[in-house]
Design a protein around this motif. Sequence first.
Motif, short mmCIF file in Angstrom:
data_model
loop_
_atom_site.label_atom_id
_atom_site.label_comp_id
_atom_site.label_asym_id
_atom_site.label_seq_id
_atom_site.Cartn_x
_atom_site.Cartn_y
_atom_site.Cartn_z
N THR A 1 7.73 26.57 56.94
CA THR A 1 8.95 26.47 57.74
C THR A 1 10.19 26.74 56.90
OG1 THR A 1 8.01 24.92 59.35
CG2 THR A 1 10.39 24.86 59.05
N LEU A 2 10.25 26.13 55.72
CA LEU A 2 11.42 26.30 54.85
C LEU A 2 11.53 27.74 54.33
CD1 LEU A 2 11.32 22.96 52.82
CD2 LEU A 2 12.79 23.56 54.77
N GLN A 3 10.40 28.36 54.03
CA GLN A 3 10.44 29.75 53.55
C GLN A 3 10.99 30.68 54.63
OE1 GLN A 3 6.38 30.43 52.36
NE2 GLN A 3 6.80 29.93 50.21
N ALA A 4 10.47 30.55 55.84
CA ALA A 4 10.96 31.40 56.93
C ALA A 4 12.42 31.12 57.23
CB ALA A 4 10.10 31.18 58.18
N ALA A 5 12.80 29.84 57.23
CA ALA A 5 14.18 29.48 57.54
C ALA A 5 15.13 30.00 56.46
CB ALA A 5 14.31 27.97 57.67
N ALA A 6 14.77 29.85 55.19
CA ALA A 6 15.64 30.30 54.11
C ALA A 6 15.84 31.81 54.14
CB ALA A 6 15.07 29.86 52.76
N MET A 7 14.76 32.56 54.34
CA MET A 7 14.87 34.01 54.39
C MET A 7 15.69 34.44 55.59
SD MET A 7 14.17 36.90 52.98
CE MET A 7 12.84 36.53 51.81
N ALA A 8 15.43 33.84 56.74
CA ALA A 8 16.17 34.20 57.95
C ALA A 8 17.65 33.83 57.82
CB ALA A 8 15.55 33.52 59.17
N MET A 9 17.94 32.68 57.20
CA MET A 9 19.34 32.28 57.00
C MET A 9 20.09 33.31 56.16
SD MET A 9 19.28 28.21 56.20
CE MET A 9 18.59 27.01 57.34
N ALA A 10 19.49 33.68 55.03
CA ALA A 10 20.15 34.62 54.13
C ALA A 10 20.42 35.96 54.83
CB ALA A 10 19.31 34.82 52.87
N LEU A 11 19.40 36.48 55.51
CA LEU A 11 19.56 37.77 56.18
C LEU A 11 20.52 37.68 57.35
CD1 LEU A 11 15.85 39.02 56.12
CD2 LEU A 11 17.72 39.70 54.63
N ALA A 12 20.46 36.56 58.10
CA ALA A 12 21.36 36.40 59.24
C ALA A 12 22.82 36.32 58.80
CB ALA A 12 20.98 35.15 60.03
N LEU A 13 23.09 35.67 57.67
CA LEU A 13 24.47 35.61 57.16
C LEU A 13 24.97 37.00 56.77
CD1 LEU A 13 24.36 32.34 55.03
CD2 LEU A 13 25.75 32.74 57.08
N VAL A 14 24.11 37.78 56.11
CA VAL A 14 24.50 39.14 55.73
C VAL A 14 24.78 39.97 56.98
CG1 VAL A 14 23.71 41.27 54.64
CG2 VAL A 14 23.25 39.07 53.55
N VAL A 15 23.86 39.91 57.95
CA VAL A 15 24.05 40.66 59.19
C VAL A 15 25.29 40.16 59.94
CG1 VAL A 15 23.05 41.12 61.46
CG2 VAL A 15 21.62 41.27 59.42
#
Length: 278
Positions: free
Chosen positions: A70-84
């Motif tokens: 859960t934390l791995q998916a959330a961390a990756m999605a957070m980083a990419l979502a902020l960039v986008v």
Amino acid sequence: MSTLLYDEPGPVTRARLRSWSVVALLVIGLAVGLVCWRLWGQGQFEEDLWAPFLDEPALRTGLVGGLVGTLQAAAMAMALALVVGFAVAVARLSPSRVVQAAGATFVWFFRGPPLLILILFFFLAFPMAFDIDITPFWALVLGLMLYNGAVLAEVIRAGVLALPRGQEEAAVALGMRRGTTLRYVLLPQAVRNMLPAVISQMVILVKDTSLGFVVSYGELLRYGNTAIQVLDNPIQMYLVVALIFIAINMSLSRVAHALEKNPVASGLRRRRTVAESR
């Protein structure tokens, strides 16, 4: 003493608020007590239903593994979502009508459909259309990235537009270009104001990782559902999973509060803004 929007409550109003607060707490306590009494009558507090969490190392290992997923998916999605989100927000604030339309189309297209459809699209439709295999992890992350990136773009844009108009006008008067004004004047000031909304969206993102079970991604809820088939304790398992999610989201909220109140970070932002405006 009064503020801009309302008068402070007087003694009578404060007493009334305290009374209603006590009544609300009593009602909530009564409801919780009734639920616990019903669960007790149904044997949901039996030791055999709770013992596996302490006595079964495999269960604890599985829950930890699901939490890591859960934390791995959330961390990756957070980083990419902020960039986008930042990229689309800049496009929405661009003086070019074509770029503005492209950013608005992105927000409209990816914020509209349910998140579950985006996840299933990347897991089922995208590989069929482009002959590219996508793992459950990336199907979940890409869906979260696009949906939350669209939402964050609007949050960031609103944060910038909420700043006084004079900030941008002063930067233009000093000869700054639009991109420089956004980077050094508007965005640094807007970040602190929009931080609570950004963290709230991050909390939603963490909870939405539970949708990974539809693509068989090994996140926390999916492992909990698998363990229920063996242990036959759904109430206990879902309660533990819920408490873990609550702990994660409370940690995010505390981090946001610390960042918002950090005098060092605030001072750096203020000094940078003043220096660039000279």
